[in-house]
Scaffold this active site. Structure first.
Site, PDB file in Angstrom:
ATOM      1  N   ASP A 157      50.178 -40.352  57.080  1.00  0.00           N
ATOM      2  CA  ASP A 157      49.927 -40.571  58.507  1.00  0.00           C
ATOM      3  C   ASP A 157      50.398 -41.939  58.985  1.00  0.00           C
ATOM      4  OD1 ASP A 157      48.699 -39.664  61.045  1.00  0.00           O
ATOM      5  OD2 ASP A 157      47.527 -41.479  60.761  1.00  0.00           O
ATOM      6  N   ASP A 312      41.240 -40.462  65.108  1.00  0.00           N
ATOM      7  CA  ASP A 312      42.427 -41.284  64.862  1.00  0.00           C
ATOM      8  C   ASP A 312      42.125 -42.747  65.221  1.00  0.00           C
ATOM      9  OD1 ASP A 312      44.932 -42.141  64.168  1.00  0.00           O
ATOM     10  OD2 ASP A 312      45.973 -41.206  65.849  1.00  0.00           O
ATOM     11  N   HIS A 316      43.231 -52.405  66.498  1.00  0.00           N
ATOM     12  CA  HIS A 316      44.233 -53.469  66.453  1.00  0.00           C
ATOM     13  C   HIS A 316      43.611 -54.749  66.995  1.00  0.00           C
ATOM     14  CE1 HIS A 316      47.600 -51.051  65.214  1.00  0.00           C
ATOM     15  NE2 HIS A 316      47.295 -50.145  66.121  1.00  0.00           N
ATOM     16  N   GLY A 331      47.829 -47.076  69.034  1.00  0.00           N
ATOM     17  CA  GLY A 331      46.486 -46.793  68.543  1.00  0.00           C
ATOM     18  C   GLY A 331      45.361 -47.142  69.479  1.00  0.00           C
TER      19      GLY A 331
HETATM   20 ZN    ZN Z   1      49.079 -40.112  63.138  1.00  0.00          ZN
END
Ligand code: ZN
Lengths: 436, 302
Positions: A157, A312, A316, A331
């Site tokens: 991933d 997910d 950061h 993200g």
């Molecule tokens: Zn991903």
């Protein structure tokens, strides 16, 4: 009652609670008894009583897609801050992606991660191992040895396995394993240089966009390879119509394929990129999609075509999210908004009933990863979340336990929140406060 | 008006004010002594993260004609690569005690984000594929000067619309002012869903138009595989005198520059009677003066 007044050895009687237990298909008002870290069938002497009127009790909530960044990027998150974020968000188990530095691609690192997770003791930490060495997409990593060391699944991933040959090998190899190959599906050629969904908003903002086809094309390939090999495939964070169609096709043919959706793709659309004036806070991969795709995704979660909701969670550092859009990392820090975002999208909209919805955050992900948990039955380990489904709250990233404050849900009002989390009979979070 | 970031969210009244002001200021440019004291004592930073002599010169001249001091801050793209965040850029600019920031950046959205971080006006001199609002405004002024109006006119924008910030600013600017915009170009270089009609047939695209805005075809489009060859592009989309004479003999021809003569447009057209490219350059200075004047609230008469 606060933490200081209770101890891990306390036994509990949680009364007047709505037990929503997808593992046993139960949705009923009742009492829960916990002793010695497990559920028991009746009230025992010296149990502490918690009146949970108005709350739901959900066993073993799990998030099978998080990034905890350790080892290598501890300024973004580490196993301690990640575990605390998970407990705060209402989860007693999470599966952590191996795209760390170095990549978790060998049994020693899997063992280390599992042991460190147990030491921290706030959640059941399920390590995922890389599919290929260093996630370089060239050679298979030691999947069987990693599984023996505790890996609960395998994924590169962050990047897709681009080579069809390697993907076929991985899926084929996985037929002798218990746990699946988890793919981040993206045609990197099509997506090169892009930063958001290609559509009206990207054209207006002048940001290079990627079509949903970049995801769907690879999901179709992977589905074909799963059908060919009968290897277990779990498709991470689907967002495209074609991906949903491919998963449906696999299911029609009885292929071992599952798929997951994230809370942010279920709640938000690419309009957020415009509302945030192209601030990279909205930058996520796959990108936020337009309304019609978001609604199709919601529908797929409703029907069970998508049987997993996973955050997910990708924390950061604030500074990284202050770069211009193309340079900023992808993200969203999602563990602590997951329940609120999911309830706001699917429960309070009237789209789903509580039991089916919570299946996607309990038994659905267990089944997808090949894990098993019995639910609220005597003798089972007492992993439990108390949720206030009606609680209105405003997302304030500064209060997150996660080191990542990056979320486009900042300032949004969500409805529904975990108010207590228990792991093995011990509270790990009460009223928003995580056990040290 | 606090900043000048995009034409998209402006209204006809605001645009009309700026167009009128630019027309007035363009008269200053006809004077033998061009300097007016309007912005005396003001300091303007020209921050260009992308090389562009033309636009930077235009802004610099505009500021100097109004007696402002100009600091050219040639921030090469490398300061971003070295890890400088927008915070740093903003802080450094604030520390210089400047009164306005003109910014060109290769990334869409950066001027808007910077405007949020600074407490002085920010002027977008072009951001990625997003907007180039002073170019859009100067195109409006050029058309208005020629036709005496903008409303009701048919504008064709020809070329690589997908990657063009000028095309976007033009689309919004002309639409807000009541004109109709259509896009003409290879299908893979036209953005869907922007609301403008599109065609890949040059004749269909420019026939009967009042204005033909020709966009530059970047050489990199051929390298990236978007167009097969310059020769084929010219064959399908090149604006030649012959085609113009047949399909749009009265149209005003514009080009935001720099031009690829012989590719998207022929010299015969560029230097011919229908061309407004020099007027565009001249109005460019007036338009930038108008924007600076509006944002910095000039205290002296013009
Ligand atoms: Zn991903």
């Amino acid at each position: 009652m606060t933490f200081s007044e209770t101890s891990p050895s306390d036994n509990w009687h949680i009364k007047n609670v709505r037990i929503v237990d997808p593992y046993t298909h139960t949705d009923a008002l009742g009492d829960i008894f916990i002793a010695g870290g497990c559920f028991v069938s009746e009230k025992l002497p010296e149990m502490l009583t918690l009146d949970a009127t108005g709350l739901w009790a959900v066993p073993r909530m799990v998030d099978i897609h998080v990034h905890f960044r350790e080892p290598g990027q501890e300024h973004k998150e580490d196993l301690v801050s990640g575990s605390r974020a998970a407990a705060a968000g209402g989860f007693s188990a999470v599966a952590a992606m191996p795209n760390t530095d170095p990549v978790i691609d060998n049994p020693a690192l899997i063992s280390w991660e599992g042991a460190h997770g147990r030491e921290i003791g706030l959640i059941d930490l399920w390590p995922l191992g890389a599919v290929t060495k260093a996630s370089a997409g060239k050679e298979l990593a030691e999947l069987a040895l990693m599984e023996a060391a505790g890996a609960m699944g395998f994924s590169d991933d962050g990047k897709p396995i681009a080579s069809g040959r390697i993907m076929r090998a991985a899926l084929s190899y996985a037929t002798m394993l218990k746990h699946p190959i988890v793919q981040h599906a993206e045609d990197l050629d099509l997506s090169e240089g892009t930063v958001m969904h290609e559509g009206q908003i990207s054209h207006r903002l002048g940001l290079p966009g990627v079509p949903a086809a970049a995801e769907a094309a690879m999901v179709w390939r992977d589905v074909e390879l799963s059908l060919l090999t009968q290897g277990r495939l779990h498709v991470a964070h689907v967002t495209a119509l074609g991906s949903l169609e491919a998963v449906a096709y696999a299911k029609r043919l009885g292929g071992p394929v599952t798929a997951e959706a994230t809370p942010h793709h279920l709640l938000l659309t690419d309009q957020a990129v415009s509302d945030w004036q192209a601030s990279p806070i909205t930058k996520v991969n796959p990108p936020l999609r337009p309304l019609e795709l978001r609604d199709a995704l919601r529908k797929a979660v409703v029907t069970g075509l998508v049987s997993v909701i996973a955050s997910d969670h990708a924390p950061h550092h604030d500074d990284e999210k202050m770069s211009p859009y193309p340079q900023a990392p992808y993200g969203i820090s999602g563990l602590e908004t997951s329940i609120g975002a999911v309830f706001s999208s699917l429960l309070h909209t009237g789209l789903m009933d509580p039991l089916t919805l919570l299946e996607r955050m309990t038994s659905g992900p267990h089944q997808a990863l090949g894990a098993w948990y019995p639910g609220v039955v005597p003798g089972a380990r007492a992993d439990l979340t108390l949720i206030d489904p009606e609680l209105l709250w405003v997302v304030e990233p500064r209060t997150f336990y996660s080191r990542g404050h990056n979320t486009p849900m900042a300032g949004m009002q969500l409805k529904g929140k975990a108010v207590a989390t228990m792991l093995g009979g011990r509270w790990t979070m009460r009223e928003g406060q995580v056990l040290a | 008006m606090r900043n000048f970031i995009a034409l998209e969210n402006m209204n006809a009244q605001e645009l009309t004010t700026l167009i009128d002001l630019a027309e007035t200021l363009s008269e200053v440019l006809e004077r033998p002594i061009k300097k007016v004291p309007t912005l005396r004592g003001k300091a303007i930073a020209n921050v260009f993260f992308e090389p562009s002599t033309r636009t930077r010169n235009s802004f610099e001249l505009a500021a100097k004609y109004m007696s402002a001091d100009v600091i050219n801050f040639q921030a090469s793209g490398s300061s971003v690569e070295k890890g400088e965040t927008l915070w740093d850029t903003a802080r450094n600019l604030t520390a210089m005690a400047i009164d306005a920031v003109v910014i060109r950046h290769q990334v869409a959205g950066v001027p808007g984000l910077l405007a949020d971080l600074l407490n002085v006006p920010v002027i977008n001199a072009g951001d990625g594929m997003h907007e180039h609002p002073t170019q859009g405004l100067l195109d409006l002024v050029t058309v208005k000067a020629h036709y005496g109006r903008i409303g009701g006119l048919q504008i064709a924008i020809v070329g690589d619309v997908l990657h063009s910030r000028v095309a976007r600013s033009d689309l919004w600017g002309f639409t807000i002012m009541g004109a109709t915009v259509r896009f003409v170009g290879p299908p893979n270089l036209l953005p869907s869903a922007l609301g403008a009609p599109m065609t890949s047939n040059l004749e269909e695209g420019i026939r009967g138009c009042d204005v033909v805005q020709v966009l530059r075809l970047q050489n990199e489009r051929q390298k990236s595989g978007a167009v097969p060859s310059m020769r084929e592009y010219r064959e399908k989309f090149g604006v030649t005198q012959e085609r113009l004479g047949k399909w749009a003999p009265d149209a005003l021809v514009m080009h935001p520059g720099p031009q690829n003569r012989g590719v998207e447009i022929d010299s015969e057209v560029l230097d011919g009677p229908q061309s407004a490219v020099l007027a565009q350059v001249r109005y460019g200075v007036a338009v930038r003066m108008a924007v600076l004047y509006r944002l910095l609230g000039g205290t002296h008469d013009i």
